[in-house]
Design a protein around this motif. Structure first.
Motif, PDB file in Angstrom:
ATOM      1  N   LEU A   1       0.848  -1.191   0.000  1.00  0.00           N
ATOM      2  CA  LEU A   1       0.000   0.000   0.000  1.00  0.00           C
ATOM      3  C   LEU A   1       0.881   1.238   0.000  1.00  0.00           C
ATOM      4  N   VAL A   2       0.548   2.214  -0.838  1.00  0.00           N
ATOM      5  CA  VAL A   2       1.262   3.488  -0.862  1.00  0.00           C
ATOM      6  C   VAL A   2       0.321   4.581  -0.363  1.00  0.00           C
ATOM      7  N   LEU A   3       0.707   5.206   0.745  1.00  0.00           N
ATOM      8  CA  LEU A   3      -0.089   6.251   1.375  1.00  0.00           C
ATOM      9  C   LEU A   3       0.598   7.612   1.234  1.00  0.00           C
TER      10      LEU A   3
ATOM     11  N   ASN B   1      -4.753  12.733   9.591  1.00  0.00           N
ATOM     12  CA  ASN B   1      -3.900  12.141  10.629  1.00  0.00           C
ATOM     13  C   ASN B   1      -4.420  10.844  11.244  1.00  0.00           C
ATOM     14  N   VAL B   2      -5.594  10.365  10.827  1.00  0.00           N
ATOM     15  CA  VAL B   2      -6.041   9.038  11.262  1.00  0.00           C
ATOM     16  C   VAL B   2      -5.592   7.966  10.269  1.00  0.00           C
ATOM     17  N   LEU B   3      -5.224   8.392   9.068  1.00  0.00           N
ATOM     18  CA  LEU B   3      -4.782   7.437   8.045  1.00  0.00           C
ATOM     19  C   LEU B   3      -3.587   6.592   8.504  1.00  0.00           C
ATOM     20  N   PRO B   4      -2.580   7.176   9.172  1.00  0.00           N
ATOM     21  CA  PRO B   4      -1.472   6.343   9.652  1.00  0.00           C
ATOM     22  C   PRO B   4      -1.899   5.254  10.634  1.00  0.00           C
ATOM     23  N   LEU B   5      -2.969   5.486  11.383  1.00  0.00           N
ATOM     24  CA  LEU B   5      -3.454   4.447  12.294  1.00  0.00           C
ATOM     25  C   LEU B   5      -3.935   3.233  11.510  1.00  0.00           C
ATOM     26  N   ALA B   6      -4.626   3.497  10.400  1.00  0.00           N
ATOM     27  CA  ALA B   6      -5.050   2.401   9.533  1.00  0.00           C
ATOM     28  C   ALA B   6      -3.829   1.694   8.960  1.00  0.00           C
ATOM     29  N   GLY B   7      -2.813   2.467   8.604  1.00  0.00           N
ATOM     30  CA  GLY B   7      -1.579   1.873   8.094  1.00  0.00           C
ATOM     31  C   GLY B   7      -0.911   0.967   9.107  1.00  0.00           C
ATOM     32  N   GLU B   8      -0.895   1.395  10.375  1.00  0.00           N
ATOM     33  CA  GLU B   8      -0.305   0.567  11.428  1.00  0.00           C
ATOM     34  C   GLU B   8      -1.060  -0.753  11.565  1.00  0.00           C
ATOM     35  N   GLN B   9      -2.377  -0.695  11.492  1.00  0.00           N
ATOM     36  CA  GLN B   9      -3.172  -1.911  11.612  1.00  0.00           C
ATOM     37  C   GLN B   9      -2.899  -2.851  10.442  1.00  0.00           C
ATOM     38  N   LEU B  10      -2.784  -2.289   9.245  1.00  0.00           N
ATOM     39  CA  LEU B  10      -2.507  -3.111   8.073  1.00  0.00           C
ATOM     40  C   LEU B  10      -1.123  -3.755   8.158  1.00  0.00           C
ATOM     41  N   ARG B  11      -0.143  -3.026   8.695  1.00  0.00           N
ATOM     42  CA  ARG B  11       1.189  -3.614   8.882  1.00  0.00           C
ATOM     43  C   ARG B  11       1.113  -4.839   9.785  1.00  0.00           C
ATOM     44  N   SER B  12       0.279  -4.759  10.810  1.00  0.00           N
ATOM     45  CA  SER B  12       0.160  -5.889  11.731  1.00  0.00           C
ATOM     46  C   SER B  12      -0.452  -7.107  11.044  1.00  0.00           C
ATOM     47  N   TYR B  13      -1.122  -6.894   9.919  1.00  0.00           N
ATOM     48  CA  TYR B  13      -1.698  -7.992   9.143  1.00  0.00           C
ATOM     49  C   TYR B  13      -0.765  -8.445   8.014  1.00  0.00           C
ATOM     50  N   GLY B  14       0.441  -7.869   7.956  1.00  0.00           N
ATOM     51  CA  GLY B  14       1.401  -8.293   6.958  1.00  0.00           C
ATOM     52  C   GLY B  14       1.371  -7.536   5.659  1.00  0.00           C
ATOM     53  N   VAL B  15       0.744  -6.367   5.654  1.00  0.00           N
ATOM     54  CA  VAL B  15       0.735  -5.504   4.470  1.00  0.00           C
ATOM     55  C   VAL B  15       1.924  -4.548   4.564  1.00  0.00           C
ATOM     56  N   GLU B  16       2.671  -4.404   3.481  1.00  0.00           N
ATOM     57  CA  GLU B  16       3.766  -3.437   3.453  1.00  0.00           C
ATOM     58  C   GLU B  16       3.188  -2.056   3.153  1.00  0.00           C
TER      59      GLU B  16
ATOM     60  N   ASP C   1       6.239   0.619  -7.658  1.00  0.00           N
ATOM     61  CA  ASP C   1       6.625  -0.717  -8.127  1.00  0.00           C
ATOM     62  C   ASP C   1       6.188  -1.787  -7.132  1.00  0.00           C
ATOM     63  N   GLY C   2       5.407  -2.737  -7.618  1.00  0.00           N
ATOM     64  CA  GLY C   2       4.938  -3.828  -6.777  1.00  0.00           C
ATOM     65  C   GLY C   2       3.744  -3.498  -5.909  1.00  0.00           C
ATOM     66  N   ALA C   3       3.204  -2.281  -6.010  1.00  0.00           N
ATOM     67  CA  ALA C   3       2.095  -1.875  -5.146  1.00  0.00           C
ATOM     68  C   ALA C   3       0.766  -2.439  -5.627  1.00  0.00           C
ATOM     69  N   LYS C   4      -0.122  -2.723  -4.676  1.00  0.00           N
ATOM     70  CA  LYS C   4      -1.474  -3.181  -4.979  1.00  0.00           C
ATOM     71  C   LYS C   4      -2.460  -2.020  -4.975  1.00  0.00           C
TER      72      LYS C   4
ATOM     73  N   GLY D   1      -0.472  -2.282 -12.772  1.00  0.00           N
ATOM     74  CA  GLY D   1      -1.517  -3.138 -12.231  1.00  0.00           C
ATOM     75  C   GLY D   1      -1.946  -2.762 -10.835  1.00  0.00           C
ATOM     76  N   CYS D   2      -1.823  -1.485 -10.497  1.00  0.00           N
ATOM     77  CA  CYS D   2      -2.107  -0.988  -9.140  1.00  0.00           C
ATOM     78  C   CYS D   2      -3.422  -0.205  -9.135  1.00  0.00           C
ATOM     79  N   LEU D   3      -4.262  -0.482  -8.160  1.00  0.00           N
ATOM     80  CA  LEU D   3      -5.500   0.271  -7.981  1.00  0.00           C
ATOM     81  C   LEU D   3      -5.207   1.643  -7.388  1.00  0.00           C
TER      82      LEU D   3
END
Length: 381
Positions: free
Chosen positions: A104-106, A112-127, A143-146, A174-176
């Motif tokens: 994911l590219v943010l 400022n709540v967006l980074p909190l979502a990013g932290e949660q996604l990292r805990s699920y194994g999302v880069e 490159d390589g982003a979904k 191929g990135c959304l």
């Protein structure tokens, strides 16, 4: 009675006052009232549009139709889903589209709540990668982003990125692409027309404009991607109440009137701030000399209601806010009443202690500018 066909490409004012309305029925209201229902009569097989209140509601249907008509006018292949808040809508896209191992590219300067979502996604194994909005810096991380997440203009710094350029680059990989359209609204910017896969926004802000509704939405064209978003809404139950949905639809009718007046006021405030002693870093995409103006003018039809600037110190910023009479010291933005806040009080934003996010309302322009200049004179005396 005129026998001419209705306009094929109506103006914004015409569009917003008619958006999502059902066909007229004798003795029925133009906009039906909210439907309060947890369940519906459903004999036999569970078919039809309305079965259970967590899945669908007639009041949502009209609002979703209206938002879709504004975000993607004339495009019948889009779907709109309403949510209980802007973050519910954002989360639905992020968590429905990403899996362990995805990238994911943010924006590093977004809400400022967006980074909190990013932290949660990292805990699920999302880069999770991040770069600033300005200068299309996220381009270097694709490159390589979904999924690429854009926020333009960014909140609260008001930088702008080239949506078309970034969408073309993402599609080639191929990135959304999802675009947070909260600051612009559909009357300022249409992300799907610029190449995005999703337009996402908080309807809490200028879209509804009265500071009395929490709401979010997602608009997308790809049926399978939107089905995943819909499934996420069902799983977590992030649904709007029927009263909130009705209030939002009611408020849409004045969006063009509000947006035009607020844009005029925001530009006037920004111009008044320029050159005032002690005021630094004035940002508004509508200013001809703003770093974002060139790109913004190519993809935006209105420049929004938010102005940002910095005063020398926290104390100076607080004196400024205390001295305002027509501007409420409050968070959020986009309301008919002007608001301002010292954004640093929340933490999470890379801003100075004296940074002000100012949201222009619908007051008389001269009165609002005079109030701002008076408060500045008090604060910087």
């Amino acid at each position: 009675m005129s026998t001419e066909n209705p306009p094929s490409n109506p103006g914004d004012g015409t569009r917003v006052v008619r958006a999502g309305l059902p066909e007229p029925v004798k003795h029925e209201p133009t906009l039906p009232g909210p439907v309060f229902a947890a369940h519906y009569h459903l004999p036999g097989d569970a078919t039809g549009p309305y079965a259970y209140g967590r899945d669908q509601n007639p009041t949502w249907t009209l609002l979703e139709r209206a938002i879709g008509e504004l975000e993607a006018p004339g495009q019948d292949d889009v779907e709109t889903l309403a949510f209980s808040s802007g973050m519910a809508a954002i989360s639905a896209v992020l968590f429905s589209q990403l899996r362990t191992g995805d990238v994911l590219v943010l924006p590093s300067d977004g809400y400022n709540v967006l980074p909190l979502a990013g932290e949660q996604l990292r805990s699920y194994g999302v880069e999770v990668r991040s770069a600033p909005t300005g200068g299309d810096a996220q381009l270097d991380l694709l490159d390589g982003a979904k999924l690429l997440w854009l926020e333009t203009p960014s909140n609260p710094g008001l930088d702008v990125c080239d949506v078309r350029r970034l969408c073309e680059a993402a599609r080639a990989r191929g990135c959304l692409v999802a675009v947070d359209n909260t600051l612009a609204t559909p009357l300022g910017q249409r992300p799907l027309e610029l190449g995005a896969d999703f337009a996402v926004a908080s309807g809490t802000k200028q879209l509804t404009g009265h500071g009395d509704v929490l709401l979010g939405y997602v608009v997308g064209r790809d049926a399978s991607a939107m089905e995943a978003v819909r499934r996420w809404r069902k799983i977590v139950g992030a649904i709007p109440g029927p009263m909130e949905a009705w209030l939002a639809h009611r408020s849409l009718a004045t969006l063009q009137l509000r947006a035009d007046r607020q844009s005029v006021n925001a530009l006037a405030v920004a111009e008044a701030l320029m050159g005032w002693p002690g005021v630094a870093g004035v940002r508004y995409p509508g200013l001809p000399d703003d770093p974002s103006h060139k790109i913004a003018s190519q993809q935006m039809r209105r420049f929004g209601c938010v102005v940002s600037f910095s005063l020398p110190t926290r104390a100076c910023a607080e004196r400024f806010l205390d001295a305002l009479h027509l501007v409420d010291d409050a968070t959020s933005f986009g309301g008919v009443r002007s608001t301002a806040e010292r954004r640093g009080r929340w933490g999470g934003d890379a801003v100075s202690e004296g940074f002000i996010r100012f949201s222009a309302g619908a007051e008389d322009t001269d009165d609002l500018v005079a109030d701002v200049l008076h408060a500045l004179s008090v604060a910087t005396d």
